[in-house]
Write an enzyme that holds these catalytic residues in place. Structure first.
Site, short mmCIF file in Angstrom:
data_model
loop_
_atom_site.label_atom_id
_atom_site.label_comp_id
_atom_site.label_asym_id
_atom_site.label_seq_id
_atom_site.Cartn_x
_atom_site.Cartn_y
_atom_site.Cartn_z
N HIS A 8 53.77 91.20 88.30
CA HIS A 8 52.96 91.31 89.51
C HIS A 8 52.23 89.99 89.78
O HIS A 8 52.14 89.52 90.92
CB HIS A 8 51.91 92.40 89.35
CG HIS A 8 52.41 93.79 89.56
ND1 HIS A 8 53.15 94.16 90.66
CD2 HIS A 8 52.26 94.93 88.82
CE1 HIS A 8 53.43 95.46 90.59
NE2 HIS A 8 52.90 95.94 89.48
N HIS A 13 54.27 87.37 91.37
CA HIS A 13 54.45 87.67 92.80
C HIS A 13 53.28 87.08 93.60
O HIS A 13 53.47 86.55 94.71
CB HIS A 13 54.51 89.19 92.99
CG HIS A 13 55.24 89.62 94.21
ND1 HIS A 13 55.39 90.94 94.56
CD2 HIS A 13 55.88 88.92 95.19
CE1 HIS A 13 56.07 91.04 95.68
NE2 HIS A 13 56.38 89.83 96.09
N HIS A 41 54.90 93.43 82.40
CA HIS A 41 54.88 94.12 83.69
C HIS A 41 53.80 93.55 84.60
O HIS A 41 54.07 93.16 85.75
CB HIS A 41 54.66 95.62 83.45
CG HIS A 41 54.58 96.43 84.71
ND1 HIS A 41 55.62 97.20 85.15
CD2 HIS A 41 53.58 96.60 85.62
CE1 HIS A 41 55.28 97.81 86.28
NE2 HIS A 41 54.03 97.46 86.58
N GLU A 42 52.57 93.52 84.10
CA GLU A 42 51.47 93.04 84.93
C GLU A 42 51.63 91.56 85.27
O GLU A 42 51.25 91.11 86.36
CB GLU A 42 50.12 93.30 84.25
CG GLU A 42 49.81 94.76 84.01
CD GLU A 42 49.93 95.63 85.24
OE1 GLU A 42 49.73 95.12 86.38
OE2 GLU A 42 50.23 96.83 85.11
#
Length: 684
Positions: free
Chosen positions: A472, A475, A468-469
Site C-alpha cells: 500500500h 502505491h 502487505h502494508e
C-alpha cells in the site's frame, strides 16, 4: 487567527511533516473551524466568478480548495487511530459532524452544482486525467444529493451527520473493549504450551501494572493469536476467545448492538433517498464490480469451489484430535490450537522455529531491499523528521537522485492505537505548476515488541502483513499524478488491495527471503528446507481461510443489500447474523457472541459493501504475480511496467484498463485457485 497555532503556517519542519511536538489538542478544533471558513471563502470565489464555468475555474479550483482543512483533518484522524487519548477522541467526536455538515454544504450547493454540471456537459477536449477528475467531481455531487429536492436534501444531511458520529463511536467502542479486557494468570501451570516470548511479554505487562507475580494476556493480536494457537489449557482458550467475540456485545457504554442496527438502517435510507435499491447498489456503482449481483456471483463461485475442501480440512483436524485421544467436539476456541499442531506434524512447520529468522529490523531491511531491487528505491533513516511517538521511525525515500516520499513506520501496539495494521498518509502526492509535491506516507502495525531476553521476532503471517502494508505504501510513495484526489491509493476500492496483496508474494520466494531471513543470533541464512516448508504449508487449510474471508464478505454484502423497508424490520443483529452465516458456519454456534458488532472494516473503516475487495484483488494479484514468476521475481522491466501501469497512475484511469496495460488481458480466478491448491489442473 492565533499565530501560535502551527496549522496556520507552512510547517517549518523537514519536508513540511506535521510538527507533532508543537501541535496541542486545543489547536485542532480552532484550525478546523478556520479551515472551514477559508474553504467556504474559496468556494464562494468559484461561485462568484463572472467568467463562464470551465474546467480550470470550477473543477480545478474545487480540487485546490480546502488545503488547511485537509491538513488538520488528516493529522487529527491519523493520530486518533494511531496515538489517541480520551481528549483526542472527544475532539474527533466534535470535529466529525462539523466536517460532515460542511461537506454537505458544498455538495448540496445548487449554484456550485450548476457550474459543475455546466462543465460536465460541455464535452470539451480534456486530457485523460482531467476527464477523470471532471467525472469524479460531477458524480460526487450527484451521489451526495445535489439533485434532490429540499426536503430530501435536509434528511440526507441529517443521515450523513448521524452516520459520521455513529461510525466514529463504533471504532472507539471496539478500541475500549479491546483495551479493557485482561486475562490474569497466577500459576505457572497455566502457561503450559505458550512460547517464551509471549510469557515474557505477559510478565512485563504485569510488572508494568504493578502485579509482578502474575502474567497478563490481552485481546491485542500479538497476545491473543499466539495464546489461542499454543495454550494447552482449553478452558483458558475458551475464556479468551469468548471475551474476544463479546467485544461490543455486552450491556454498557461500549455496546455496539443498537449502534450497528442504526448504521445499517441509516445507510439503507440514504441509498433510498438517492434512488438506489440498497446501500450496496449505491456503493458498488463506483467499484470495478459495478453491482451487488456481480459481487454475489463472484463470492458464490469461490464459495462453491472452496466449501467442500474446507469441510474436509475441518474433518482432518477432527480426525487428528481423535488420534490424540481427544473426544470433545471441535469448537472455535480449539481450531487454532489443533490446526497449528497438525500443521507442525504435516509440514514440520513451526512458527517458533521460524521466528528467529524474522527479527523485525531484518524484515524491515528485507522490505526495503525488495523495493530497491524492484524499483531502485533507497530508504534513508532521518531522525530529524518529527514523529508522533518515539517508537515511530522516519525515512526519506529516494529513486536514484530524486526524492520520492517521506515514510513513517509505527510497529508496536499501544493503548492509544487501534488494533490491526493499515497504511495512511499525512499528505498526498500532487503537482503544482508541473512540480511534484512529495507524499508523506505512513504504515501502522501491531507487532510484538522486544523483551529483555530477545528482540521483536515475527511470525511468518506477520512478515506477510508487513509486506502487505508496504505494498500500500508503495502505491502512495510512487504516485505521480497531477491531482491529489486521483493520487496513490485514491482508486476504486476493489482495486486498492492489488499493490498490497501482490507484494505479499515475494515473502514465499527464496530469492527474496535470503535477502533478510537471517537468524538473529547466528546470522545463519534461513535454510532451504525451511523455505520449502513455508511453501508447502502455504496451502494448508487455504480453503478454510478462503471460506472465512468469504463469510465476512457475504455478511457485509447481505447487511447492506437490503432496501430501507427491509431494514426497518431488523430488531436483532444477533439473529440477522445467524441467518446470514448459518449455512456457511463450520462450527457450532457460540451463544452470546457476535462478529458484526466488532466488524470495524465495514462499520468504521470504510469497507461497507466492499469487504469482497480483498478476494477480488487476490484474483488480480495472483494473476499479476504469475507474470513475475514467468520473467523472474526481480525482473526489472516487469517491475517497471507494474510501476508505470499501476503504482504511479492512482485513479487516473479505469482500473481494468490499467491492469490490461500491465498484463495484456483481464484476469481469471484460475491463478488464485492454483495458488490456493484448489485447482488441480488448468482444465478445471
Amino acid at each position: 487567527m492565533s499565530s501560535q497555532n502551527p496549522f496556520y503556517r507552512l510547517f517549518e519542519t523537514p519536508f513540511q511533516i506535521p510538527p507533532f511536538n508543537l501541535i496541542k489538542n486545543d489547536h485542532y478544533l480552532a484550525a478546523i473551524k478556520q479551515g472551514i471558513i477559508q474553504a467556504r471563502s474559496e468556494i464562494n470565489e468559484i461561485k462568484k466568478c463572472l467568467d463562464p464555468p470551465s474546467f480550470e475555474n470550477t473543477i480545478e479550483a474545487l480540487e485546490d480548495s480546502g488545503s488547511l482543512l485537509d491538513k488538520v483533518s488528516k493529522t487529527l484522524f491519523n493520530l486518533n487511530s494511531a496515538e489517541t487519548s480520551d481528549d483526542l477522541q472527544k475532539i474527533a467526536q466534535t470535529a466529525t459532524p462539523l466536517l460532515t455538515s460542511f461537506n454537505n454544504e458544498i455538495m448540496l450547493d445548487k449554484k456550485l452544482f450548476e457550474r459543475v454540471k455546466f462543465v460536465y456537459n460541455l464535452n470539451e477536449s480534456l486530457a485523460e486525467e482531467e476527464r477523470t477528475l471532471l467525472e469524479k467531481t460531477y458524480k460526487s455531487f450527484v451521489r451526495n444529493g445535489a439533485g434532490l429536492d429540499q426536503k430530501s436534501q435536509n434528511r440526507f444531511k441529517e443521515i450523513t451527520v448521524a452516520l459520521s458520529n455513529l461510525e466514529l463511536k463504533f471504532g472507539e467502542n471496539v478500541l475500549a473493549e479491546t483495551n479493557n479486557y485482561e486475562l490474569v494468570l497466577e500459576k505457572e501451570d497455566d502457561l503450559s504450551g505458550l512460547p517464551q516470548d509471549l510469557i515474557d511479554r505477559a510478565k512485563a505487562l504485569a510488572i508494568k501494572t504493578q502485579r509482578p507475580k502474575k502474567w497478563i494476556f490481552t485481546l491485542q493480536a500479538p497476545s491473543f493469536i499466539p495464546f489461542m494457537e499454543n495454550s494447552d489449557h482449553r478452558g483458558l482458550r475458551q475464556q479468551l476467545f469468548i471475551a474476544h467475540m463479546q467485544k461490543g456485545f455486552k450491556k454498557g457504554e461500549n455496546d455496539n448492538r443498537d449502534l450497528v442496527l442504526n448504521i445499517i438502517k441509516l445507510r439503507a435510507e440514504m441509498a433510498e433517498i438517492l434512488g438506489y435499491d440498497s446501500y450496496s447498489s449505491y456503493v458498488l456503482e463506483e467499484r470495478m464490480a459495478e453491482n451487488p449481483k456481480r459481487v454475489k456471483d463472484f463470492l458464490d463461485d469461490l464459495l462453491f469451489k472452496s466449501k467442500e475442501k474446507a469441510i474436509q480440512e475441518v474433518d482432518e483436524v477432527k480426525a487428528y484430535m481423535s488420534t490424540q485421544g481427544i473426544d470433545h467436539e471441535l469448537e472455535r476456541w480449539d481450531w487454532a490450537y489443533y490446526a497449528e499442531k497438525l500443521r507442525k506434524k504435516k509440514f514440520d512447520f513451526d512458527d517458533e522455529l521460524l521466528k528467529p529468522y524474522f527479527k523485525l529490523e531484518n524484515v524491515i531491511n528485507g522490505v526495503f531491499k525488495t523495493a530497491e531491487k524492484l524499483f531502485r528505491l533507497t530508504f534513508r533513516f532521518n531522525d530529524q523528521i518529527p514523529t508522533y511517538h518515539d517508537e515511530v521511525k522516519a525515512y526519506e525515500v529516494w529513486e536514484d537522485q530524486e526524492l520520492k516520499a517521506i515514510f513513517l513506520a509505527d510497529y508496536f501496539p499501544r493503548s492509544g492505537k487501534r488494533p490491526g495494521a493499515w497504511m495512511t498518509s499525512y499528505r498526498g502526492q500532487k503537482k503544482i505548476n508541473g512540480q511534484r509535491i512529495i507524499p508523506q506516507v505512513s504504515i501502522v502495525c501491531n507487532f510484538a515488541p522486544s523483551t529483555e531476553s530477545q528482540p521483536s521476532l515475527l511470525k511468518f503471517d506477520e512478515v506477510k502483513t508487513l509486506f502487505h502494508e508496504f505494498g500500500h505504501a508503495l502505491h502512495g510513495m510512487l504516485a505521480d499524478t497531477k491531482y491529489e484526489s486521483l493520487s496513490g491509493t485514491s482508486v476504486l476500492w476493489d482495486f486498492v488491495e492489488l499493490p498490497s496483496q501482490i507484494f505479499e508474494n515475494w515473502c514465499y520466494e527464496s530469492e527474496c527471503l535470503r535477502l533478510f531471513a537471517h537468524h538473529y543470533e547466528t546470522e545463519e541464512v534461513i535454510p532451504s528446507e525451511y523455505i520449502d516448508r513455508i511453501k508447502l504449508a502455504a496451502t494448508f487449510h487455504e480453503a478454510y481461510a478462503m471460506m472465512r474471508q468469504l463469510s465476512f464478505a457475504i455478511l457485509d454484502l447481505s447487511l447492506h443489500n437490503k432496501n430501507y423497508a427491509d431494514t426497518e424490520n431488523i430488531d436483532s443483529i444477533d439473529r440477522l447474523e445467524k441467518e446470514i452465516l448459518g449455512a456457511i458456519n463450520l462450527f457450532p454456534d457460540i451463544p452470546d457472541t457476535n462478529f458484526s458488532v466488532q466488524f470495524s472494516h465495514i462499520f468504521s473503516g470504510g469497507y461497507a459493501s466492499g469487504y469482497y475487495s480483498y478476494k477480488w484483488a487476490e484474483v488480480l494479484d495472483a494473476d499479476a504475480f504469475e507474470c513475475f514468476k514467468e520473467k523472474g521475481i526481480f525482473h526489472f522491466k516487469t517491475a517497471q511496467s507494474f510501476k508505470n501501469c499501476i503504482l504511479t497512475q492512482g485513479g487516473t484511469q479505469k482500473p481494468m484498463d490499467l491492469y490490461k496495460k500491465f498484463r495484456g488481458a483481464e484476469p481469471t480466478s484460475a491463478a488464485l485457485l492454483r495458488r490456493a491448491g484448489l485447482l488441480v489442473s488448468n482444465s478445471n
